[in-house]
Design an enzyme around this catalytic site. Structure first.
Site, mmCIF file in Angstrom:
data_model
loop_
_atom_site.group_PDB
_atom_site.id
_atom_site.type_symbol
_atom_site.label_atom_id
_atom_site.label_comp_id
_atom_site.label_asym_id
_atom_site.label_seq_id
_atom_site.Cartn_x
_atom_site.Cartn_y
_atom_site.Cartn_z
ATOM 1 N N ASP A 46 0.840 -1.197 0.000
ATOM 2 C CA ASP A 46 0.000 0.000 0.000
ATOM 3 C C ASP A 46 0.874 1.246 0.000
ATOM 4 O O ASP A 46 1.672 1.461 0.910
ATOM 5 C CB ASP A 46 -0.898 0.012 1.246
ATOM 6 C CG ASP A 46 -1.799 1.233 1.302
ATOM 7 O OD1 ASP A 46 -2.969 1.116 0.906
ATOM 8 O OD2 ASP A 46 -1.322 2.299 1.744
ATOM 9 N N TYR A 51 2.913 10.028 -0.571
ATOM 10 C CA TYR A 51 4.031 9.486 0.201
ATOM 11 C C TYR A 51 5.372 9.769 -0.467
ATOM 12 O O TYR A 51 6.422 9.678 0.184
ATOM 13 C CB TYR A 51 3.888 7.970 0.379
ATOM 14 C CG TYR A 51 2.670 7.502 1.117
ATOM 15 C CD1 TYR A 51 1.815 8.397 1.772
ATOM 16 C CD2 TYR A 51 2.351 6.152 1.156
ATOM 17 C CE1 TYR A 51 0.687 7.939 2.433
ATOM 18 C CE2 TYR A 51 1.228 5.695 1.824
ATOM 19 C CZ TYR A 51 0.393 6.593 2.448
ATOM 20 O OH TYR A 51 -0.721 6.140 3.101
ATOM 21 N N LEU A 191 -1.457 0.020 14.370
ATOM 22 C CA LEU A 191 -0.776 -0.205 15.640
ATOM 23 C C LEU A 191 -0.821 1.039 16.518
ATOM 24 O O LEU A 191 -0.217 1.071 17.583
ATOM 25 C CB LEU A 191 0.688 -0.617 15.401
ATOM 26 C CG LEU A 191 0.913 -1.766 14.428
ATOM 27 C CD1 LEU A 191 2.398 -2.117 14.356
ATOM 28 C CD2 LEU A 191 0.090 -2.985 14.810
ATOM 29 N N ILE A 241 -2.681 -2.885 7.319
ATOM 30 C CA ILE A 241 -1.452 -2.588 6.570
ATOM 31 C C ILE A 241 -0.405 -1.946 7.488
ATOM 32 O O ILE A 241 -0.049 -0.783 7.328
ATOM 33 C CB ILE A 241 -1.736 -1.677 5.359
ATOM 34 C CG1 ILE A 241 -2.647 -0.497 5.749
ATOM 35 C CG2 ILE A 241 -2.356 -2.466 4.214
ATOM 36 C CD1 ILE A 241 -2.762 0.567 4.684
ATOM 37 N N LYS A 243 2.953 -0.563 8.897
ATOM 38 C CA LYS A 243 4.133 -0.031 8.212
ATOM 39 C C LYS A 243 5.391 -0.343 9.003
ATOM 40 O O LYS A 243 5.424 -0.222 10.223
ATOM 41 C CB LYS A 243 3.988 1.477 8.030
ATOM 42 C CG LYS A 243 5.223 2.154 7.409
ATOM 43 C CD LYS A 243 6.034 2.917 8.431
ATOM 44 C CE LYS A 243 7.244 3.569 7.758
ATOM 45 N NZ LYS A 243 8.000 4.431 8.701
ATOM 46 N N SER A 244 6.439 -0.754 8.281
ATOM 47 C CA SER A 244 7.770 -0.838 8.868
ATOM 48 C C SER A 244 8.789 -0.834 7.747
ATOM 49 O O SER A 244 8.496 -1.254 6.627
ATOM 50 C CB SER A 244 7.938 -2.098 9.715
ATOM 51 O OG SER A 244 9.232 -2.101 10.304
ATOM 52 N N VAL A 245 9.991 -0.351 8.052
ATOM 53 C CA VAL A 245 11.099 -0.457 7.109
ATOM 54 C C VAL A 245 12.197 -1.345 7.675
ATOM 55 O O VAL A 245 13.284 -1.434 7.112
ATOM 56 C CB VAL A 245 11.669 0.942 6.752
ATOM 57 C CG1 VAL A 245 10.619 1.767 6.021
ATOM 58 C CG2 VAL A 245 12.158 1.667 8.001
ATOM 59 N N ASN A 253 5.492 -8.925 11.727
ATOM 60 C CA ASN A 253 4.123 -8.450 11.545
ATOM 61 C C ASN A 253 3.261 -9.402 10.716
ATOM 62 O O ASN A 253 2.030 -9.382 10.848
ATOM 63 C CB ASN A 253 4.122 -7.064 10.892
ATOM 64 C CG ASN A 253 4.555 -5.967 11.840
ATOM 65 O OD1 ASN A 253 4.632 -6.169 13.052
ATOM 66 N ND2 ASN A 253 4.864 -4.797 11.299
#
Length: 291
Positions: A46, A51, A191, A241, A243-245, A253
């Site tokens: 997503d 962004y 989260l 959805i 988010k993490s990098v 997750n």
């Protein structure tokens, strides 16, 4: 590990859990998406024009070993591009950055405060859907009264309404309206955001990941707080959805399909609902509206 699918009102199926990339740079996004697809097993990504990382998503998808047709790809129309012609042009721009000739889901990012322009925008998305260049179309941050405009209009209804949703803000009214009209609900900031991610005028930093109720439930299941929260969304029938990098968090997750929350867990989590937002209320948000 197989992520369950939800069938949308367009007939398209969407993996119930995906990777979000808000606030990630292009390079961070490229690495995260490539890892998510090739190593962690994600099939749902997503992003959004706003962004600034659609190109990073595109590079990762192109380099991935996963075929494009096996990836569910979402992007969104930014506020400045509302209107019929503006939306069509913005969609073409997004496809170019993503390096693909179609997306699986195209969303209106915010409703803004112009009813007539919003309906012209939806006309454009309907034309995009009819062309086959978006397998499904939907909206973000639409309250029931925004959705009602599209119900009253006739024609295609949104397949998805993506809204801020977490145990502090369970969005019961939106979910009830959406269920009544066959619209799937997708959770952003599922989260509760990060410790410094609040950006609405009445927002507060995230406390869910350290909340005693969440951490106690996590301990009971030998899981992380994030995994418990993701499992709560999944059990609630929501699309989620996170988010993490970071590779280990991306992997953690999606590692949520071998345990279940029980009724006691859910009843305890439900006590956390207090209306706290991280972002701006859609009825107050008009940032970037076309002049």
């Amino acid at each position: 590990m197989t992520t369950p699918d939800i069938t949308l009102n367009s007939g398209t199926t969407i993996p119930q859990l995906g990777l979000g990339v808000w606030q990630a740079s292009g390079d961070e996004t490229e690495h995260a998406v490539r890892y998510a697809l090739d190593e962690a097993g994600y099939r749902h990504i997503d992003t959004a024009a706003a962004y600034g990382n659609e190109d990073g998503v595109g590079r990762a998808v192109a380099a991935s070993a996963v075929p494009r047709e096996d990836i569910f790809l979402t992007t969104k129309l930014w506020n400045a591009d509302h209107g019929y012609e503006g939306a069509l042009q913005a969609f073409d721009t997004s496809l170019g950055k993503l390096g693909t000739d179609y997306v699986d889901l195209y969303l209106v990012h915010w409703p803004l405060q112009d009813r007539d322009r919003l309906l012209r925008t939806w006309d454009a998305l309907e034309a995009i859907a009819e062309s086959g260049r978006a397998k499904a179309i939907g909206v973000c941050n639409f309250e029931p009264h925004h959705l009602q405009l599209l119900v009253d209009r006739g024609g295609l209804l949104p397949a998805v309404d993506q809204v801020e949703l977490h145990p502090h803000l369970p969005q019961t009214e939106i979910r009830a309206f959406a269920q009544q009209h066959g619209i799937a609900v997708e959770s952003w900031s599922p989260l509760g955001g990060t410790s410094n991610s609040g950006w609405g005028p009445n927002s507060k930093p995230n406390t869910l990941l350290t909340d005693p109720i969440i951490t106690r439930i996590a301990d009971r299941h030998s899981r992380s707080a994030a995994q418990v929260l993701i499992r709560w969304h999944l059990r609630s029938g929501l699309i989620v959805i996170p988010k993490s990098v970071h590779d280990h968090r991306i992997a953690q997750n999606i590692d949520v399909f071998d345990f279940e929350l029980d009724d006691l867990d859910v009843s305890e989590i439900d006590t956390l609902a207090n209306g706290t937002r991280l972002g701006m209320h859609p009825d107050e948000m008009n940032i970037g509206a076309p002049r």
